[in-house]
Design an enzyme around this catalytic site. Structure first.
Site, mmCIF file in Angstrom:
data_model
loop_
_atom_site.group_PDB
_atom_site.id
_atom_site.type_symbol
_atom_site.label_atom_id
_atom_site.label_comp_id
_atom_site.label_asym_id
_atom_site.label_seq_id
_atom_site.Cartn_x
_atom_site.Cartn_y
_atom_site.Cartn_z
ATOM 1 N NE ARG A 1 -0.293 18.471 78.039
ATOM 2 C CZ ARG A 1 -1.082 17.831 79.179
ATOM 3 N NH1 ARG A 1 0.767 17.506 80.102
ATOM 4 N NH2 ARG A 1 -2.120 17.926 79.708
ATOM 5 C CB ALA B 1 6.865 28.188 76.894
ATOM 6 C CG HIS B 2 8.361 23.647 76.478
ATOM 7 N ND1 HIS B 2 8.938 22.897 76.870
ATOM 8 C CD2 HIS B 2 7.938 24.242 75.774
ATOM 9 C CE1 HIS B 2 9.981 23.551 75.767
ATOM 10 N NE2 HIS B 2 9.048 24.298 74.707
ATOM 11 C CG ASN B 3 9.475 21.466 80.702
ATOM 12 O OD1 ASN B 3 9.195 21.740 79.159
ATOM 13 N ND2 ASN B 3 10.245 20.617 81.360
ATOM 14 C CB SER C 1 13.242 25.650 80.149
ATOM 15 O OG SER C 1 12.668 24.070 79.321
#
Length: 331
Positions: free
Chosen positions: A222, A243-245, A263
């Site tokens: 998330r 991974a996140h974002n 990201s």
């Protein structure tokens, strides 16, 4: 067991039939393992040498292959051997496991959950508060779908998969065994006294488009805030970390053991080779390819192929490897 004549198969494939065989075709197989009731494939001249010793009665061949099939054997000449084989594999594909009842009595379903028509929910599944399942969703045994998650029509989720709260999943997706969707992103910072790590809350979610397939034991974390996004039609192999974002465009491919740090942005149609790793806050633009085992440290231009660690233009990397090999040989 299903079986087909060579003519019946060619009517489906619509290739160019060369030669003929009276033998029935009961399954596809590799050229060196096939028996007389199997069809194989010759995708390039590299495999021509195996045909004389193969027991297969038929083969799909690329238009550039020019050998003759031989007695009581046949070729179906096609533009794309892999796509032809995919159609034949589908003909012989065995049915999925059968549900004796649409919703198993051991499944735990919150009273606020909305379950669409023709859904199948296996033993020991858990469906949380305000979850919404579209029509025809299949959850195999031991799947957990946590609160406020939405899953679109005809998505299939295999055993052991966990979908955390507030995720949004599209239609016609396939999640294989033990997939993790929406676990916390990996976010920590040193404390002010420098003696411990402070966990950064991950309050976002995961949004997955339509026709996405995710392989076994892969993880999509998330977002710290907003959303980790996987676009329509993406295909993700086993043991992949997102991974996140991170944001993936449409129809991206990630092979096994590859990973995106936080990201990362992928454009449409990006291909990530096996065991490749992408640094955080990096953008790989549409149509680019990252070679297997590469480490991407900087943005990659659209349509470019990069290779190596750190990754650079594939042609330059190959020249560098050749130069190093020559140096070693000359020592």
């Amino acid at each position: 067991m299903a079986s087909y004549s060579i003519s019946e198969i060619n009517n489906i494939i619509k290739g160019e039939l060369i030669g003929n065989t009276t033998l029935s075709i009961e399954s596809p197989e590799e050229i060196q393992k096939a028996n007389s009731n199997q069809i194989t494939f010759i995708g390039s001249n590299k495999y021509v040498k195996f045909w004389a010793e193969s027991k297969a009665c038929a083969a799909f061949i690329d238009y550039n292959v020019t050998i003759s099939p031989g007695d009581n054997r046949a070729f179906i000449k096609v533009k794309n051997v892999d796509l032809a084989m995919a159609k034949v594999l589908d003909l012989f594909n065995l049915p999925s496991p059968v549900f004796d009842t649409n919703i198993h009595p051991t499944a735990v379903i919150h009273e606020t959950a909305k379950i669409g028509t023709d859904c199948k929910i296996g033993a020991n599944c858990y469906i949380g508060k305000d979850v919404e399942l579209g029509n025809g969703v299949v959850l195999y045994p031991n799947v957990c779908v946590f609160d406020e998650t939405i899953i679109g029509n005809n998505t299939i989720v295999w055993s052991g998969t966990i979908i955390r709260e507030r995720c949004i999943i599209g239609s016609h997706c396939i999640f294989h065994t033990n997939v993790s969707i929406g676990a916390d992103g990996f976010g920590y910072r040193p404390s002010e006294d420098g003696r411990q790590l402070v966990k950064i809350p991950q309050i976002g979610n995961v949004i997955i488009g339509n026709y996405v397939e995710i392989g076994a034991n892969s993880c999509v974390d998330r977002a710290k805030f907003s959303s980790t996004i996987i676009g329509d039609g993406c295909k993700i192999d086993n043991l992949v970390q997102i991974a996140h974002n991170s944001i993936m465009g449409r129809s991206c491919i990630m092979a096994g053991h590859s990973g995106l740090a936080g990201s990362v942005t992928l454009g449409d149609g990006v291909i990530i080779g096996g065991s490749a790793s992408i640094k955080d806050h990096t953008t790989i633009h549409s149509g680019a390819t990252v070679g297997a085992g590469s480490g991407v440290m900087n943005d990659v231009e659209a349509g470019k192929t990069v290779l190596g660690y750190p990754a650079q233009d594939a042609r330059d990397m190959l020249k560098e490897w050749v130069a190093v090999r020559r140096l070693v040989k000359n020592q």
